[in-house]
Design a protein around this motif. Structure first.
Motif, mmCIF file in Angstrom:
data_model
loop_
_atom_site.group_PDB
_atom_site.id
_atom_site.type_symbol
_atom_site.label_atom_id
_atom_site.label_comp_id
_atom_site.label_asym_id
_atom_site.label_seq_id
_atom_site.Cartn_x
_atom_site.Cartn_y
_atom_site.Cartn_z
ATOM 1 N N PHE A 1 -16.176 0.130 -2.404
ATOM 2 C CA PHE A 1 -15.585 1.372 -1.882
ATOM 3 C C PHE A 1 -14.917 2.170 -3.000
ATOM 4 O O PHE A 1 -15.123 3.383 -3.127
ATOM 5 N N LEU A 2 -14.122 1.515 -3.818
ATOM 6 C CA LEU A 2 -13.367 2.212 -4.860
ATOM 7 C C LEU A 2 -14.276 2.837 -5.911
ATOM 8 O O LEU A 2 -13.964 3.899 -6.463
ATOM 9 N N SER A 3 -15.404 2.208 -6.181
ATOM 10 C CA SER A 3 -16.292 2.725 -7.220
ATOM 11 C C SER A 3 -17.301 3.739 -6.707
ATOM 12 O O SER A 3 -17.771 4.593 -7.467
ATOM 13 N N GLY A 4 -17.614 3.662 -5.397
ATOM 14 C CA GLY A 4 -18.717 4.464 -4.903
ATOM 15 C C GLY A 4 -18.402 5.582 -3.947
ATOM 16 O O GLY A 4 -19.245 6.457 -3.709
ATOM 17 N N GLU A 5 -17.187 5.600 -3.391
ATOM 18 C CA GLU A 5 -16.890 6.591 -2.353
ATOM 19 C C GLU A 5 -16.032 7.737 -2.901
ATOM 20 O O GLU A 5 -15.006 7.498 -3.539
ATOM 21 N N PRO A 6 -16.431 8.977 -2.651
ATOM 22 C CA PRO A 6 -15.616 10.121 -3.089
ATOM 23 C C PRO A 6 -14.184 10.068 -2.571
ATOM 24 O O PRO A 6 -13.264 10.541 -3.249
ATOM 25 N N MET A 7 -13.981 9.493 -1.379
ATOM 26 C CA MET A 7 -12.631 9.401 -0.827
ATOM 27 C C MET A 7 -11.708 8.584 -1.718
ATOM 28 O O MET A 7 -10.485 8.733 -1.667
ATOM 29 N N ALA B 1 0.838 -1.200 0.000
ATOM 30 C CA ALA B 1 0.000 0.000 0.000
ATOM 31 C C ALA B 1 0.872 1.249 0.000
ATOM 32 O O ALA B 1 0.640 2.191 -0.768
ATOM 33 N N GLU B 2 1.886 1.257 0.851
ATOM 34 C CA GLU B 2 2.796 2.403 0.919
ATOM 35 C C GLU B 2 3.497 2.619 -0.419
ATOM 36 O O GLU B 2 3.621 3.752 -0.898
ATOM 37 N N LYS C 1 -5.846 13.639 0.302
ATOM 38 C CA LYS C 1 -6.440 12.301 0.302
ATOM 39 C C LYS C 1 -5.362 11.222 0.395
ATOM 40 O O LYS C 1 -5.504 10.248 1.140
ATOM 41 N N ILE C 2 -4.284 11.400 -0.349
ATOM 42 C CA ILE C 2 -3.199 10.412 -0.309
ATOM 43 C C ILE C 2 -2.598 10.355 1.088
ATOM 44 O O ILE C 2 -2.354 9.269 1.638
ATOM 45 N N ALA C 3 -2.348 11.527 1.683
ATOM 46 C CA ALA C 3 -1.759 11.570 3.028
ATOM 47 C C ALA C 3 -2.675 10.901 4.039
ATOM 48 O O ALA C 3 -2.221 10.121 4.891
ATOM 49 N N VAL C 4 -3.961 11.182 3.973
ATOM 50 C CA VAL C 4 -4.904 10.596 4.922
ATOM 51 C C VAL C 4 -4.964 9.079 4.747
ATOM 52 O O VAL C 4 -4.988 8.329 5.737
ATOM 53 N N GLN C 5 -4.960 8.614 3.502
ATOM 54 C CA GLN C 5 -5.000 7.171 3.280
ATOM 55 C C GLN C 5 -3.703 6.505 3.726
ATOM 56 O O GLN C 5 -3.726 5.381 4.248
ATOM 57 N N ARG C 6 -2.577 7.150 3.536
ATOM 58 C CA ARG C 6 -1.317 6.611 4.063
ATOM 59 C C ARG C 6 -1.383 6.519 5.583
ATOM 60 O O ARG C 6 -0.933 5.534 6.179
ATOM 61 N N TRP C 7 -1.939 7.550 6.203
ATOM 62 C CA TRP C 7 -2.071 7.588 7.666
ATOM 63 C C TRP C 7 -3.002 6.492 8.160
ATOM 64 O O TRP C 7 -2.694 5.802 9.137
ATOM 65 N N ILE C 8 -4.113 6.294 7.487
ATOM 66 C CA ILE C 8 -5.041 5.225 7.866
ATOM 67 C C ILE C 8 -4.373 3.868 7.717
ATOM 68 O O ILE C 8 -4.504 2.986 8.573
#
Length: 565
Positions: free
Chosen positions: A458-464, A414-415, A477-484
């Motif tokens: 999730f990938l098709s339906g979520e704005p995130m 993921a990273e 968004k990238i930073a938040v997803q890396r953090w999650i």
């Protein structure tokens, strides 16, 4: 985990060697290493464990009390917990010293290992030496990103008792050079050698696959180069980024560096969260999942929510106005604050009572509520544990029960994908940022056993899941997803917040001191940890010189790469 006895024996021997006074004599005549049955692979296992799953003392004080909580992912301070969530935001030498002593001391055993396997060493093996260089890189990235300037160039020299502190720019450049050397040594090789020199199950990351180690090194190189890019005086990041993007990175599920948790080694040799959760005498040592993390997961329909956290217990909660102190006047504000968190999470409840005692009853349902980070000691009586989510069992399961325990995160596919997406958004690569970003999310979810169908939804339906905004919005968004995705890897999650400024709910710090703790930071977000007292006592002059360059030894002093965040 196999080979436990050999692993422990090697670890104990390394510890003994590192503590001896005559280091040079040991390295020129290590009598214990003349047997044909000895291999460096047993020592590699020990330094993997010591960095990512040390004994319970630093695991509690370094990972849990500091990194995981500065990352905003775990919280203390509910009624019944031993600690207010102000802990660590207000400097405590005993907790800080435990963290610093563990990190600073790690270099001793790493240096012993490298001296054995280097050219001319008693256990000479260039492939094991390359793996040591990569371990050194992983260590120094964590170490310098926690404290700032630390001894690096002189730290492994047994003839230098008071090593100088190197700047972060020097450390980053040095680590990247070490990683390049390691990757050059590995080349196209896939194994460390034959017979006793074959590294297999004693490698807790990749079962001896050198090409995956090479990908790990390259992904670490890209992480550090992107973090360094734009820092004051930085001149090497662009070249390092371009080099890393031209080589293989960790990007598929079978390339994750996840260290399986051992269930046989004692907690004072190899710890897990469960050793603290279950062995510290009840609810007092428990913790909850942070509000920022739960909010991002819940509000974006992220299927990892139930993998990361448990639903609240709910039931009855009674709030009583105290008879004295500041809590008397603030009682209504405190109750409204707690109920506001329930409202924010969509929790249904009934409310009754008087002006001095309020009772709520939570309706049946599955609710996830994160506990706000950094609550002060005054609101403590009203932070009811049954109203906030605890970590999922996979994270806190005890050892030796047959229950699964989530592995230690070293570096993930993921990273690797998120870093490539960041490079693309910043215009330093021609990669497909959207595809790389979504693959990063997919890989992050797979680690937590999210199904492919849930991921696809999730990938098709979520704005995130869409990089459809401005450059800064996409980088957020990238930073938040890396953090999650860095959940349970608190040191890296904390570094992401300091480097990027996201999640901004954390990076902005706190200001309402009637509810939150100002700490010794005056509400600001912690940028580093203070040095340990042992360093002042044994290497004070060099440390003072470093402070003259870096700034005061305070938690609010920004690191080199976070300058001007």
């Amino acid at each position: 985990m196999k080979g436990i006895i050999k692993i422990l024996s090697a670890g104990l021997l390394i510890a003994g060697l590192a503590s001896c006074s005559d280091f040079e004599e040991i390295n020129t005549k290590p009598d214990a290493f003349t047997s044909d049955e000895v291999s460096a692979k047993y020592f590699l296992t020990g330094i993997q464990i010591e960095l990512y799953a040390p004994n319970r003392y630093p695991y509690w004080r370094a990972q849990l009390i500091h990194a995981d909580r500065f990352a905003g992912q775990f919280t203390f301070g509910f009624n019944g917990c031993w600690w207010s969530d102000a802990l660590a935001y207000s400097y405590s030498s005993s907790y800080t010293d435990a963290t610093y002593d563990w990190m600073a001391g790690y270099v001793s055993n790493l240096s012993v290992y490298q001296n054995f396997v280097k050219p001319g060493g008693e256990l000479e093996n260039e492939n094991f030496y390359a793996l040591g260089l990569i371990m050194k890189g992983l260590y120094y990235q964590m170490y310098t990103d926690t404290f700032g300037m630390v001894p690096y160039t002189e730290a492994s020299d047994p003839d230098i008792i008071t090593p100088k502190f190197d700047t972060q720019a020097e450390i980053y450049q040095g680590v990247i050079a070490d990683l390049d050397e390691a990757m050059g040594i590995i080349g196209s090789q896939s194994v460390t050698g034959e017979g006793l020199e074959l590294l297999a199950e004693n490698d807790l990351f990749f079962n001896g696959d050198l090409q995956k180690w090479k990908q790990l090194a390259n992904t670490l190189k890209l992480r550090m180069a992107l973090r360094a890019k734009g820092a004051p005086g930085e001149s090497f990041a662009d070249a390092a980024i371009n080099e890393a993007l031209q080589a293989d990175l960790l990007d598929t599920a079978d390339e994750n560096a996840l260290m399986e948790k051992d269930t046989e080694i004692d907690q004072f040799g190899n710890a897990a969260y469960g050793d603290i959760w279950h062995n510290f005498a009840g609810v007092g040592s428990h913790w909850n999942v942070g509000k920022t993390l739960v909010d991002y997961l819940r509000d974006n329909n992220d299927p990892r929510l139930s993998k990361y956290a448990k639903p609240i217990d709910g039931g009855e909660a009674v709030f009583t106005r105290p008879e004295e102190g500041s809590g008397v006047a603030l009682f209504d504000k405190y109750v409204d604050f707690i109920l506001g968190e329930l409202d924010n999470a969509g929790v249904e409840y009934t409310k009754s009572g008087t002006a001095d005692e309020v009772t709520i009853n939570v309706a049946e349902g599955t609710y996830y509520v994160g506990q706000p980070t950094r609550l002060n000691g005054d609101i403590y009586p009203h932070v009811k544990n049954n109203l906030f989510s605890e970590p999922a069992d996979w994270i806190i399961n005890p050892k030796n029960t047959g229950e699964p325990i989530f592995p230690e995160v070293v570096m993930t596919a993921a990273e690797g994908n998120f870093l490539q997406a960041e490079a693309a958004v910043k215009g330093v690569s021609s990669g497909d940022a959207q595809a790389l970003y979504q693959e990063g999310i997919r890989q992050a979810m797979l680690i937590w056993n999210v199904s492919e169908d849930e991921i696809a939804t999730f990938l098709s339906g979520e704005p995130m899941a869409q990089l459809d905004g401005t450059m800064e919005e996409n980088l957020e968004k990238i930073a938040v997803q890396r953090w999650i995705a860095a959940y349970t890897d608190g040191f890296e999650a904390w570094a992401i917040v300091r480097d990027t400024g996201y999640p901004k709910e954390l990076a902005n710090g706190v200001s309402d001191y009637e509810i939150y703790s100002a700490g010794t930071l005056n509400g600001k977000y912690p940028q580093r940890m203070r040095y340990g007292n042992a360093e002042y006592n044994t290497n004070g002059q060099e440390l003072e010189t470093a402070l003259g360059v870096q700034g005061p030894d305070e938690q609010g002093t920004e690191l080199w790469w976070a300058d001007g965040m």
